[in-house]
Design an enzyme around this catalytic site. Sequence first.
Site, short mmCIF file in Angstrom:
data_model
loop_
_atom_site.label_atom_id
_atom_site.label_comp_id
_atom_site.label_asym_id
_atom_site.label_seq_id
_atom_site.Cartn_x
_atom_site.Cartn_y
_atom_site.Cartn_z
N ASP A 191 -64.58 150.12 16.94
CA ASP A 191 -64.19 150.18 18.45
C ASP A 191 -63.69 151.88 18.59
OD1 ASP A 191 -63.20 148.61 20.99
OD2 ASP A 191 -61.91 150.29 20.52
N HIS B 106 -62.99 151.93 30.49
CA HIS B 106 -61.65 152.37 29.92
C HIS B 106 -60.21 151.78 30.49
CE1 HIS B 106 -60.43 154.67 26.07
NE2 HIS B 106 -59.32 153.68 26.12
N TYR C 237 -61.92 159.23 22.74
CA TYR C 237 -61.27 159.51 21.46
C TYR C 237 -61.98 160.56 20.64
CZ TYR C 237 -59.90 154.42 21.86
OH TYR C 237 -59.25 153.34 22.18
N LYS D 124 -66.49 153.14 25.16
CA LYS D 124 -65.88 153.21 26.55
C LYS D 124 -66.12 154.23 27.02
CE LYS D 124 -62.31 150.88 24.01
NZ LYS D 124 -62.21 151.61 22.72
#
Length: 296
Positions: A47, A110, A52, A77
């Site tokens: 994930d 998100h 990120y 996401k």
Amino acid sequence: MLTPDTTLTLNNGIALPAFGLGVYRSSPADTAQAVAAALGAGYRLIDTASVYHNEAEVAEGMRAANVARDDVFVTTKLWITEYGYDEALAAFDASQARLGLDVIDLYCLHWPLPVAFEQTLAAWQAAERLLAEGRVRAIGVCNFAPEHLDRLAEHCTVVPAINQVERHPYFNQLALRREHAKRGIVTQAWSPIGGAARYRPDTPDPARDPLTDATLATIAAAHDKTPAHIMLRWHLQRGIAVVPKSIRPERIADNIDVFDFALTETELETIDRLETGQRSGAAPDEVDFEYAARRH
């Protein structure tokens, strides 16, 4: 019986591995080795998210693990600064290129972004297009409250396959999970062992960290396990998917060691009663463009 191969069936028939690795706050330098270690330890879901900044390293770790692509479920996401129809399609192209995948298994919004929900709706409509074109196998959301799900349903066609939300023994989201059950949405837990409390040094309070909870420690001792094991097993036995995060190979391997014991119904109910009603992470209505600017 729960096993490392246990899956949850999404509302479009896709099988979602119940246990996965989250790479939130995993630096690019750490992500590739963490993903490789997880896949080597039997994880089959990774994930990540565009915000990120480690999607390319997820791809690197997958290559290093030498596990067949069809055996790995990949989630990424869309960040809120990428919302809007055309913006979402362009952001997806970028994520897909970084991941090096022809098809992404699950693509999620998100946050709901209630301050500009028309952009959320446009982003979801773009996700519906990606699903229709076969570029993703399922689409979902993260951090949506029931009112956000209602607003989505008023304007869109596809019901989210999952809603990934903060969930741990101190914040078990019972009311939201009941809404999910009515709508055919799988609940997936981020912060499944209470990591959100440890990520927020501005609100240090050991009493809010489930890893130090005396009740969990007692149950753990009865099974010769750790409080982290107990929490992860509790999620799974309650039908919740989990994505615990670690960058340490030994911790990654230890986290998935939850399939050789079972909690009793009494123990599950005892853990349920640890609910405090207090979040450790952000609430959906707190996340706006100012929040996004701090995070991106």
